[in-house]
Design a protein around this motif. Structure first.
Motif, PDB file in Angstrom:
ATOM      1  N   THR A   1       0.852  -1.280  -0.031  1.00  0.00           N
ATOM      2  CA  THR A   1       0.088   0.067   0.033  1.00  0.00           C
ATOM      3  C   THR A   1       0.776   1.169   0.024  1.00  0.00           C
ATOM      4  O   THR A   1       0.471   2.261  -0.682  1.00  0.00           O
ATOM      5  N   SER A   2       1.856   1.230   0.750  1.00  0.00           N
ATOM      6  CA  SER A   2       2.638   2.633   1.017  1.00  0.00           C
ATOM      7  C   SER A   2       3.502   2.887  -0.202  1.00  0.00           C
ATOM      8  O   SER A   2       3.805   1.787  -1.151  1.00  0.00           O
ATOM      9  N   VAL A   3       3.548   4.269  -0.416  1.00  0.00           N
ATOM     10  CA  VAL A   3       4.376   4.753  -1.778  1.00  0.00           C
ATOM     11  C   VAL A   3       5.857   4.254  -1.599  1.00  0.00           C
ATOM     12  O   VAL A   3       6.409   3.888  -2.375  1.00  0.00           O
ATOM     13  N   ARG A   4       6.339   4.359  -0.178  1.00  0.00           N
ATOM     14  CA  ARG A   4       7.653   3.756  -0.135  1.00  0.00           C
ATOM     15  C   ARG A   4       8.019   2.525  -0.628  1.00  0.00           C
ATOM     16  O   ARG A   4       8.938   2.281  -1.366  1.00  0.00           O
ATOM     17  N   ASP A   5       7.182   1.555  -0.248  1.00  0.00           N
ATOM     18  CA  ASP A   5       7.218   0.256  -0.451  1.00  0.00           C
ATOM     19  C   ASP A   5       7.190   0.077  -2.078  1.00  0.00           C
ATOM     20  O   ASP A   5       7.748  -0.670  -2.885  1.00  0.00           O
TER      21      ASP A   5
END
Ligand code: ZN
Length: 470
Positions: free
Chosen positions: A325-329
């Motif tokens: 879900t996260s942009v970083r991942d």
């Protein structure tokens, strides 16, 4: 009095929107967004060709944005009545309309940034609608059960039947007052989008006995899927070939439906011991949320999927699967060394994280871009699928060196034979069939096929064309 007007998805696929009018009121079937390239998108800003404040009710067939995406605009221009949908469609709308609102806001921000960079005036740029607008529409949705008849405020009655297209998708049956010379009631059947036979998670579409009028989708009205091999086997073969090259399989996929169908097949391969050590990433917050809704609604699953569930096996969960879900991942995936499978939205590559994955992977010959769903005209997905090279992504050109593959069977849309089989199972249409939701050639071709079968009264309406029915 009984009239019907086709204000969207007439001789095109997106923007589903049909208006049914009787002496007792007006009901809108779907209120979808026009999709497929910037020029088409601008059409969503045009005023509705009817007065939204005069509508009695809105009835949704399913949650796809091309069937629901203009609801926030309908509210903004005066609609105050209820919106009806199946329970699962209502849940999916909460996820998908919010996402659509965010995309509209991001698009506007991006445009403002670009104009300012060029020293141009950007004060006129407005998002089509915001996430907040979308949530207002979502709060207006009344969830209904399948297979139950509901009264529509003096207008008539509404029953939902399973369409098998995506989770919660329905065939809509409306019973309304008759035409000019008749006091008898009329049954109008709206197919919504029809699913495929043999889908791994959802059952086949249900039929309803001989309606007076039929509004039927025709997405694949001129196409027969050619399946030379089993979908699961073909998927395995593509993953193995790509992995042998050390590459990644990038799958642009609609967050709802296709993604879960592909996951169910990967689940079979991994748990059957035939596919190992290839990590699978679902990089789409929406697909992740939808996958969870799926897991909560086994009642709409196919027999086979329910059987699996009873044995304690979650059909959408297996070792090696990561939901991101996260942009970083998501950005970390850019540096990922293959082999891997990355499933990301949007399905036609028009927006979302898939564009980043294409940008980073399409020029590497080791990789495969695998299409599993319908690619509309003028979309990046269609360009790549049909062999355009180079392609433009985020304003830059990229060589297409990756292998381009398509597995037809994962489409959530019935093909020609399945459309004809569904039509035949109705046992005929008493008065007239209207073909919608297909590119012009597909709709006209299906109309010819239906006439060949002895169904004389078949019409492919023009955009905004209105018919007085008897
Ligand atoms: Zn659909």
């Amino acid at each position: 009095m009984l009239k019907i007007a086709f204000h969207g998805a007439a001789r095109e696929v997106t923007g589903s929107c049909h208006l049914i009018q009787t002496a007792r009121g007006k009901v809108l079937l779907d209120c979808g967004m026009v999709q497929g390239g910037p020029e088409r998108h601008e059409r969503n800003r045009e005023a509705f060709p009817f007065d939204p404040s005069e509508l009695t009710a809105v009835v949704l067939s399913h949650a796809h944005i091309d069937h629901t995406g203009r609801l926030p605009l309908l509210l903004k221009t005066g609609y105050e009545g209820p919106i009806f949908a199946t329970e699962t469609t209502a849940e999916l709308c909460r996820i998908m309309l919010a996402d659509s609102g965010r995309i509209q806001e991001e698009d506007a921000e991006w445009k403002i940034k670009r104009l300012k960079k060029e020293g141009l005036d950007a004060s006129w740029v407005r998002p089509l609608y915001t996430e907040e607008d979308a949530m207002e529409a979502v709060d207006r949705i009344h969830p209904l059960d399948f297979h139950r008849e509901y009264a529509l405020d003096g207008f008539g009655a509404l029953t939902y039947h399973l369409a098998g297209h995506i989770l919660g998708a329905a065939v809509v049956e409306l019973t309304v007052g008759g035409g000019e010379k008749s006091t008898e009631s009329r049954r109008i059947l709206f197919s919504g989008d029809l699913g495929v036979e043999g889908a791994r998670l959802l059952g086949p579409p249900e039929t309803v006995d001989r309606p007076d009028y039929l509004l039927m989708e025709s997405t694949y009205g001129d196409r027969q899927r050619v399946e030379t091999m089993d979908r699961t086997e073909e998927l395995l073969q593509i993953v193995e070939e790509t992995s042998d090259r050390g590459g990644k399989v990038i799958i642009p996929s609609f967050a709802v439906g296709r993604t879960q169908e592909v996951l169910a097949r990967l689940n079979d391969l991994v748990e059957g011991g035939r596919l190992q050590s290839v990590p699978v990433y679902v990089d789409s917050p929406m697909a992740t949320a939808v996958t969870r809704v799926f897991a909560m609604h086994p009642e709409v699953f196919s027999e086979e999927a329910r059987r699996l569930l009873r044995t304690g096996d979650e059909p959408l969960d297996f070792p090696g699967l990561r939901l991101i879900t996260s942009v970083r991942d998501s950005m970390e995936l850019n540096g990922l060394e293959g082999p891997a499978i990355i499933i990301s939205a949007s399905g036609m590559c028009t927006a979302g994280r898939i564009k980043h994955h294409l940008k980073h992977n399409i020029s590497d010959h080791r990789n495969t871009i695998l299409f599993v769903g319908y690619q509309a005209e003028h979309t990046l997905g269609r360009h790549i699928q049909s062999g355009t090279d180079p392609v433009r992504i985020f304003g830059s050109w990229f060589d297409v060196n990756a292998e381009i593959r398509t597995i037809e069977g994962f489409s959530a849309h019935a093909d020609l034979d399945e459309l004809l089989a569904w039509y035949d199972a109705l046992g005929g249409v008493k008065r007239r069939t209207f073909l919608v939701h297909g590119e012009e050639e597909a709709s006209l071709s299906l109309a010819r096929r239906l006439r060949e079968r002895g169904s004389e009264a078949v019409t492919v309406p023009e955009p905004h064309q209105e018919f007085v029915l008897d």
